[in-house]
Design a protein around this motif. Structure first.
Motif, PDB file in Angstrom:
ATOM      1  N   VAL A 106       0.855  -1.188   0.000  1.00 22.16           N
ATOM      2  CA  VAL A 106       0.000   0.000   0.000  1.00 22.16           C
ATOM      3  C   VAL A 106       0.889   1.235   0.000  1.00 22.16           C
ATOM      4  N   GLU A 107       0.600   2.147  -0.904  1.00 20.56           N
ATOM      5  CA  GLU A 107       1.322   3.406  -0.951  1.00 20.56           C
ATOM      6  C   GLU A 107       0.509   4.491  -0.246  1.00 20.56           C
ATOM      7  N   VAL A 108       1.178   5.249   0.629  1.00 23.92           N
ATOM      8  CA  VAL A 108       0.522   6.302   1.405  1.00 23.92           C
ATOM      9  C   VAL A 108       1.259   7.617   1.152  1.00 23.92           C
ATOM     10  N   ARG A 109       0.524   8.621   0.756  1.00 21.01           N
ATOM     11  CA  ARG A 109       1.112   9.933   0.481  1.00 21.01           C
ATOM     12  C   ARG A 109       1.345  10.716   1.761  1.00 21.01           C
ATOM     13  N   GLU A 110       2.279  11.647   1.684  1.00 23.10           N
ATOM     14  CA  GLU A 110       2.532  12.533   2.813  1.00 23.10           C
ATOM     15  C   GLU A 110       1.309  13.397   3.043  1.00 23.10           C
ATOM     16  N   GLY A 111       0.918  13.571   4.310  1.00 21.73           N
ATOM     17  CA  GLY A 111      -0.402  14.112   4.606  1.00 21.73           C
ATOM     18  C   GLY A 111      -0.462  15.531   5.101  1.00 21.73           C
ATOM     19  N   SER A 112       0.617  16.290   5.073  1.00 24.55           N
ATOM     20  CA  SER A 112       0.537  17.672   5.535  1.00 24.55           C
ATOM     21  C   SER A 112      -0.124  18.542   4.482  1.00 24.55           C
ATOM     22  N   LEU A 136      -4.538  24.227   3.934  1.00 23.35           N
ATOM     23  CA  LEU A 136      -5.514  23.750   2.969  1.00 23.35           C
ATOM     24  C   LEU A 136      -5.049  22.414   2.427  1.00 23.35           C
ATOM     25  N   GLY A 137      -5.991  21.601   1.965  1.00 24.00           N
ATOM     26  CA  GLY A 137      -5.634  20.315   1.396  1.00 24.00           C
ATOM     27  C   GLY A 137      -4.903  20.476   0.067  1.00 24.00           C
ATOM     28  N   LYS A 138      -4.095  19.485  -0.272  1.00 23.77           N
ATOM     29  CA  LYS A 138      -3.355  19.534  -1.527  1.00 23.77           C
ATOM     30  C   LYS A 138      -4.278  19.219  -2.693  1.00 23.77           C
ATOM     31  N   LYS A 139      -3.968  19.816  -3.846  1.00 26.66           N
ATOM     32  CA  LYS A 139      -4.752  19.623  -5.056  1.00 26.66           C
ATOM     33  C   LYS A 139      -3.923  18.898  -6.099  1.00 26.66           C
ATOM     34  N   LEU A 140      -4.592  18.490  -7.170  1.00 26.14           N
ATOM     35  CA  LEU A 140      -3.916  17.752  -8.224  1.00 26.14           C
ATOM     36  C   LEU A 140      -2.785  18.564  -8.838  1.00 26.14           C
ATOM     37  N   VAL A 141      -2.972  19.867  -8.959  1.00 26.01           N
ATOM     38  CA  VAL A 141      -1.950  20.713  -9.579  1.00 26.01           C
ATOM     39  C   VAL A 141      -0.706  20.832  -8.711  1.00 26.01           C
ATOM     40  N   ASP A 142      -0.818  20.436  -7.418  1.00 28.97           N
ATOM     41  CA  ASP A 142       0.340  20.496  -6.535  1.00 28.97           C
ATOM     42  C   ASP A 142       1.324  19.366  -6.797  1.00 28.97           C
ATOM     43  N   ASP A 143       0.897  18.339  -7.533  1.00 29.28           N
ATOM     44  CA  ASP A 143       1.775  17.199  -7.812  1.00 29.28           C
ATOM     45  C   ASP A 143       2.725  17.542  -8.959  1.00 29.28           C
ATOM     46  N   LEU A 148       4.164  10.985  -8.053  1.00 30.23           N
ATOM     47  CA  LEU A 148       2.918  11.379  -7.400  1.00 30.23           C
ATOM     48  C   LEU A 148       1.762  11.397  -8.394  1.00 30.23           C
ATOM     49  N   LYS A 149       2.026  11.823  -9.613  1.00 28.66           N
ATOM     50  CA  LYS A 149       0.985  11.799 -10.632  1.00 28.66           C
ATOM     51  C   LYS A 149       0.561  10.368 -10.943  1.00 28.66           C
ATOM     52  N   GLU A 150       1.524   9.456 -10.997  1.00 26.85           N
ATOM     53  CA  GLU A 150       1.211   8.047 -11.248  1.00 26.85           C
ATOM     54  C   GLU A 150       0.438   7.450 -10.085  1.00 26.85           C
ATOM     55  N   HIS A 151       0.792   7.869  -8.862  1.00 30.01           N
ATOM     56  CA  HIS A 151       0.063   7.376  -7.683  1.00 30.01           C
ATOM     57  C   HIS A 151      -1.395   7.801  -7.735  1.00 30.01           C
ATOM     58  N   ARG A 152      -1.659   9.039  -8.105  1.00 31.53           N
ATOM     59  CA  ARG A 152      -3.048   9.513  -8.218  1.00 31.53           C
ATOM     60  C   ARG A 152      -3.798   8.760  -9.314  1.00 31.53           C
ATOM     61  N   ARG A 153      -3.124   8.488 -10.419  1.00 27.56           N
ATOM     62  CA  ARG A 153      -3.773   7.770 -11.519  1.00 27.56           C
ATOM     63  C   ARG A 153      -4.160   6.362 -11.080  1.00 27.56           C
ATOM     64  N   GLN A 154      -3.264   5.666 -10.384  1.00 28.18           N
ATOM     65  CA  GLN A 154      -3.561   4.322  -9.903  1.00 28.18           C
ATOM     66  C   GLN A 154      -4.662   4.333  -8.849  1.00 28.18           C
ATOM     67  N   GLU A 155      -4.661   5.338  -7.981  1.00 26.34           N
ATOM     68  CA  GLU A 155      -5.690   5.452  -6.953  1.00 26.34           C
ATOM     69  C   GLU A 155      -7.064   5.663  -7.583  1.00 26.34           C
ATOM     70  N   LEU A 156      -7.140   6.517  -8.587  1.00 23.33           N
ATOM     71  CA  LEU A 156      -8.404   6.767  -9.273  1.00 23.33           C
ATOM     72  C   LEU A 156      -8.896   5.522  -9.987  1.00 23.33           C
ATOM     73  N   ALA A 157      -7.974   4.788 -10.640  1.00 24.15           N
ATOM     74  CA  ALA A 157      -8.362   3.564 -11.340  1.00 24.15           C
ATOM     75  C   ALA A 157      -8.886   2.515 -10.360  1.00 24.15           C
ATOM     76  N   ALA A 158      -8.250   2.419  -9.193  1.00 22.42           N
ATOM     77  CA  ALA A 158      -8.695   1.451  -8.187  1.00 22.42           C
ATOM     78  C   ALA A 158     -10.087   1.794  -7.662  1.00 22.42           C
ATOM     79  N   ARG A 159     -10.360   3.069  -7.472  1.00 22.27           N
ATOM     80  CA  ARG A 159     -11.682   3.472  -6.986  1.00 22.27           C
ATOM     81  C   ARG A 159     -12.751   3.252  -8.048  1.00 22.27           C
TER      82      ARG A 159
END
Length: 251
Positions: A106-112, A136-143, A148-159
């Motif tokens: 499981v990959e976990v992103r930094e949460g600050s 404020l929470g991080k946004k997609l443009v912050d990656d 990190l972009k690949e992690h978001r893509r895999q997370e979206l595909a899994a959901r």
């Protein structure tokens, strides 16, 4: 050599611990560490600390990988969070709050969050202005990093794969495309802790009503006061107190 201090916390639920092997990999903007074993025994509500030695500075830690491996019996583990302290003293937090089952990574992103530099006006009567500093929470443009972009893509595909809908019957609301809730991941299913609490409460209430004679009664109630007497012996006391005897129109 760079040395990172890592603290891994287990959830405080009764079954949160595990005797399976858990290891961790740190991923920074300059590289990643080797896979390091944390422990073979995790107790609920406890923390494990270790040092991860790297041949070079990894830079800002952007995510971690938690690896779960079993030799014989499966024993799910609920990870609360992971904290990593870099050689320069910077603290990185990785909130996890999920179950790890089977042999998995499981990959976990930094949460600050990110600090907003200027005040923000809100359309609320109670609060018209938020003054810095706040997060404020991080946004997609912050990656900025590709990992990190690949992690978001895999997370979206899994959901998208987990939350597929089907038509149960024409005119009915759509439902999840599964034959049983047990096909869902444990992190999607209703909390097992709450389910156990509901079951235990149901058994307790059933036993209380049985001992009070409520479940064995076959005749009609003589009065509302008699019902209050039955319910006041159980945790359903509020129900009894809601039974207010009002004057009947024909008395």
């Amino acid at each position: 050599m760079a040395v990172y201090k890592v603290t891994v916390a287990t959830g405080d639920m009764v079954e949160a611990g595990t005797n399976n092997s858990i290891s961790i990999t740190l991923v920074g903007s300059y590289g990643e560490s080797r896979q390091t074993t944390v422990s073979f025994l995790f107790l609920p509500g406890k923390e494990k600390s270790l040092s991860v030695h790297c041949g070079q500075d990894l830079g800002p830690i952007v995510l971690i990988r938690l690896h779960k491996w079993r030799l014989f019996l499966e024993d799910a583990w609920f990870c609360k969070d992971v904290r990593v302290t870099a050689p320069n003293g910077t603290l990185y937090r990785f909130p996890c709050y999920q179950w790890l089952e089977g042999v998995t990574t499981v990959e976990v992103r930094e949460g600050s969050g990110r600090t907003h530099p200027a005040p923000i006006h809100l359309c609320l009567p109670e609060v018209q202005l938020l003054t810095p500093p706040f997060f404020l929470g991080k946004k997609l443009v912050d990656d900025k990093l590709q990992i990190l972009k690949e992690h978001r893509r895999q997370e979206l595909a899994a959901r998208q794969d987990a939350y597929r809908w089907k038509i149960f019957a024409q005119g009915w609301p759509r439902c999840l495309n599964v034959d049983s809730i047990f096909e869902l991941d444990s992190n999607i299913q209703f909390s097992r802790i709450r389910a156990n609490n509901f079951t235990g409460f149901l058994i307790f209430q059933g036993a209380s009503h049985f001992l009070s004679g409520f479940l064995l009664r076959r005749s009609s109630w003589n009065s509302l006061d008699e019902m209050r007497t039955i319910f006041s012996r159980t945790q359903g006391r509020d129900i009894g107190e809601c039974l207010v005897c009002c004057p009947l129109p024909f008395t």
